[in-house]
Design a protein around this motif. Structure first.
Motif, PDB file in Angstrom:
ATOM      1  N   LEU A  59      -4.279  -0.786  -3.111  1.00 44.64           N
ATOM      2  CA  LEU A  59      -3.011  -0.056  -3.142  1.00 44.64           C
ATOM      3  C   LEU A  59      -3.166   1.357  -3.673  1.00 44.64           C
ATOM      4  O   LEU A  59      -2.200   1.992  -4.070  1.00 44.64           O
ATOM      5  N   GLY A  60      -4.396   1.865  -3.673  1.00 47.12           N
ATOM      6  CA  GLY A  60      -4.612   3.264  -4.034  1.00 47.12           C
ATOM      7  C   GLY A  60      -3.858   4.197  -3.105  1.00 47.12           C
ATOM      8  O   GLY A  60      -3.388   5.260  -3.512  1.00 47.12           O
ATOM      9  N   GLU A  61      -3.762   3.816  -1.827  1.00 44.05           N
ATOM     10  CA  GLU A  61      -2.945   4.521  -0.837  1.00 44.05           C
ATOM     11  C   GLU A  61      -1.902   3.526  -0.331  1.00 44.05           C
ATOM     12  O   GLU A  61      -2.025   2.973   0.764  1.00 44.05           O
ATOM     13  N   PRO A  62      -0.854   3.276  -1.109  1.00 40.79           N
ATOM     14  CA  PRO A  62       0.033   2.152  -0.806  1.00 40.79           C
ATOM     15  C   PRO A  62       0.764   2.264   0.524  1.00 40.79           C
ATOM     16  O   PRO A  62       0.915   1.277   1.235  1.00 40.79           O
ATOM     17  N   ARG A  63       1.194   3.455   0.891  1.00 40.96           N
ATOM     18  CA  ARG A  63       1.960   3.573   2.132  1.00 40.96           C
ATOM     19  C   ARG A  63       1.110   3.217   3.339  1.00 40.96           C
ATOM     20  O   ARG A  63       1.549   2.477   4.228  1.00 40.96           O
ATOM     21  N   ALA A  64      -0.120   3.689   3.343  1.00 42.44           N
ATOM     22  CA  ALA A  64      -1.003   3.403   4.480  1.00 42.44           C
ATOM     23  C   ALA A  64      -1.307   1.913   4.563  1.00 42.44           C
ATOM     24  O   ALA A  64      -1.303   1.316   5.645  1.00 42.44           O
ATOM     25  N   LEU A  65      -1.565   1.289   3.411  1.00 44.22           N
ATOM     26  CA  LEU A  65      -1.887  -0.138   3.428  1.00 44.22           C
ATOM     27  C   LEU A  65      -0.681  -0.969   3.855  1.00 44.22           C
ATOM     28  O   LEU A  65      -0.790  -1.825   4.743  1.00 44.22           O
ATOM     29  N   THR A  68       0.283  -1.224   7.510  1.00 46.18           N
ATOM     30  CA  THR A  68      -0.509  -2.102   8.388  1.00 46.18           C
ATOM     31  C   THR A  68       0.099  -3.496   8.479  1.00 46.18           C
ATOM     32  O   THR A  68      -0.282  -4.271   9.345  1.00 46.18           O
ATOM     33  N   VAL A  88       7.636   4.234  -2.657  1.00 40.69           N
ATOM     34  CA  VAL A  88       6.990   3.996  -1.362  1.00 40.69           C
ATOM     35  C   VAL A  88       7.750   2.907  -0.593  1.00 40.69           C
ATOM     36  O   VAL A  88       7.986   3.032   0.620  1.00 40.69           O
TER      37      VAL A  88
END
Length: 392
Positions: A59-65, A68, A88
Motif C-alpha cells: 500500500l505504498g502506492e495505495p491508489r494504484a494497488l 487493480t 484515497v
C-alpha cells in the motif's frame, strides 16, 4: 476452531448492497476478521491486513494497488493503522459511483478509536455505514449457554476454550495484550500499570456511578488524566458509559454515568475469578450479572433506541431505561435470582416518574410470568427476542 455464526453477518451484507463502504468496528479478538472472511467467501474479495508488513508495503502506492481490485470487494483490516488511506478511498468511491458501481466496494475493519472515527467522518461522510461487532451473545448461542457465557464472556476464543481454566488464561493474556500493545498504539502516554489498576477498579465497581474525583485520588492522577484513561477504554469498546436519565421529572436525579466493563469474562479475569462458584461468592456477582444482561440487551436493541439508567437522590431506580421515542419507554430491572424475583419499591416509583410503557424484570429463570402492577418477569433470551423483533 469451531465457528459460531454471527447475527451481524446478514446486516453487513445488506449494508454492502446499499452503501459504498462498511466500517466494521469492535475490540481486538472479537471475531471481525473471521466474520469478514465468511462474508468474502462467495465474493472473491481481496484481503489486506495493515498489521502485516508485506501488505502494508503493497500500500505504498495505495491508489494504484486498490484500482487493480476495481471489480472486487476489498477488505482492509486494522485500517486505522494507515489514516492517510481514507482520502484515497474517497476518491475511488466517487470514481466508482460515477461509473455506476457505487456499492459494496470496501469493508473496513478496525478498533474503534477517535482517530478512526474522525478520519472516516471527514473523508467518507455519506459513503460509509458503521456496524459494531461485539462479543458473542445469548441470542447467538442459546439459553443453555447463559451461565457459561456469563463466566467466560463473549470473546470467541474465551468461549470456545476447552476448559474454564484455559479460557481464564486466554482472557488474562488478552488483557496483557491490550495494556502492552493496543493502548500504547493509541496513546503512548498512558502507563500500563496505572491503566491496569483503573480497569480493575472499574471491574470491582461494576455498574456504579462514576466518582471521578475518588478514582483519580486512588490512582494519584489528575481528574483530567483519569477521564482520558476512561475515554480510551470506552473508545476501544472495553468500557460502557451508561448515561443517566436527564429529563425533567421534578426530582433530584443522579447525574453521573454508570460505568461497566463491557465483557463479563474480562471482569472476572481482572478480579481473578476462575470458575462460576468464584463469581457467585464474590461481591461483584450482582454488578457483573447486571452488566452482562445490559450488554446482551443492547446487542440486539434497534439502533435508534436510547439506553439510560434512572435514579433519584431518594432511591427510586431503574437499572435500564430503553427509550424507543419520546413517550415510549421500557423500564428494566435486572435480577440474578432464578426464583420469582419481586421488583423493589424504588422500581415502581421510578416507573411512575417516567410513565414507563412496559415494566420488566429480567431474571435468571426460564419461564415468563406476570406480577402485580403490570410488571412482566421475563428470561433474558425472551426479552432479547422481543427487542430483535422491534428492529425488523
Amino acid at each position: 476452531m469451531k465457528y459460531v455464526h454471527r447475527r451481524l453477518q446478514a446486516d453487513i451484507e445488506s449494508a454492502l448492497a446499499e452503501q459504498s463502504a462498511v466500517g466494521l468496528l469492535g475490540p481486538r479478538q472479537v471475531g471481525k476478521t473471521t466474520l469478514a472472511h465468511r462474508i468474502a467467501t462467495s465474493l472473491e474479495a481481496a484481503y489486506l491486513d495493515l498489521e502485516n508488513p508485506e501488505d502494508l508495503a503493497l500500500l505504498g502506492e495505495p491508489r494504484a494497488l486498490l484500482a487493480t481490485y476495481a471489480d472486487r470487494l476489498v477488505i482492509l483490516d486494522e485500517v486505522q493503522r494507515l489514516p492517510g488511506l481514507f482520502q484515497v478511498l474517497r476518491g475511488l468511491i466517487d470514481q466508482y459511483r460515477r461509473a455506476g458501481r457505487g456499492v459494496g466496494r470496501f469493508l473496513l475493519l478496525g478498533s474503534s478509536s477517535p482517530d478512526l472515527l474522525r478520519q472516516t467522518a471527514e473523508s467518507l461522510a455519506g459513503r460509509i455505514a458503521y456496524r459494531e461487532l461485539g462479543p458473542l451473545d445469548v441470542s447467538e448461542l442459546g439459553r443453555d449457554a447463559v451461565d457459561g457465557l456469563w463466566l467466560r464472556g463473549g470473546f470467541p476464543s474465551a468461549w470456545l476454550a476447552g476448559s474454564d481454566a484455559a479460557s481464564f488464561v486466554w482472557r488474562r493474556d488478552l488483557i496483557r495484550t491490550y495494556l502492552e500493545r493496543e493502548v500504547p498504539a493509541f496513546d503512548s502516554r498512558l502507563p500500563a500499570e496505572t491503566l491496569r489498576r483503573l480497569w480493575t477498579m472499574l471491574a470491582h465497581n461494576q455498574g456504579t456511578p462514576l466518582n471521578a474525583a475518588q478514582l483519580a485520588a486512588s490512582l494519584a492522577v489528575h481528574v483530567r488524566t483519569l477521564n482520558r484513561y476512561i475515554d480510551l477504554l470506552t473508545d476501544l469498546l472495553l468500557v460502557r458509559r451508561l448515561p443517566p436519565w436527564s429529563g425533567n421529572v421534578g426530582k433530584r436525579l443522579v447525574r453521573s454515568p454508570r460505568l461497566y466493563v463491557r465483557d463479563s469474562g474480562i471482569v472476572h479475569a481482572l478480579l481473578g475469578l476462575r470458575g462460576l462458584e468464584d463469581v457467585l461468592s464474590h461481591p461483584v456477582a450482582g454488578g457483573s450479572w447486571e452488566g452482562f444482561v445490559i450488554e446482551n440487551l443492547l446487542a440486539v436493541v434497534p439502533a435508534w433506541v436510547q439506553p439510560f439508567f434512572y435514579r433519584t437522590q431518594a432511591g427510586a431506580e431503574i437499572d435500564l431505561v430503553l427509550e424507543f421515542d419520546p413517550g415510549s419507554r421500557w423500564a428494566v430491572e435486572i435480577k440474578r435470582s432464578a426464583s420469582r424475583p419481586a421488583p423493589s419499591k424504588g422500581f415502581h416509583a421510578a416507573c411512575a416518574d417516567l410513565d414507563a410503557e412496559r415494566r420488566i424484570v429480567v431474571y435468571g429463570g426460564r419461564q415468563a410470568f406476570p406480577q402485580s402492577n403490570g410488571v412482566e418477569t421475563l428470561p433474558l433470551e425472551e426479552l432479547m427476542a422481543q427487542l430483535k423483533a422491534k428492529g425488523r
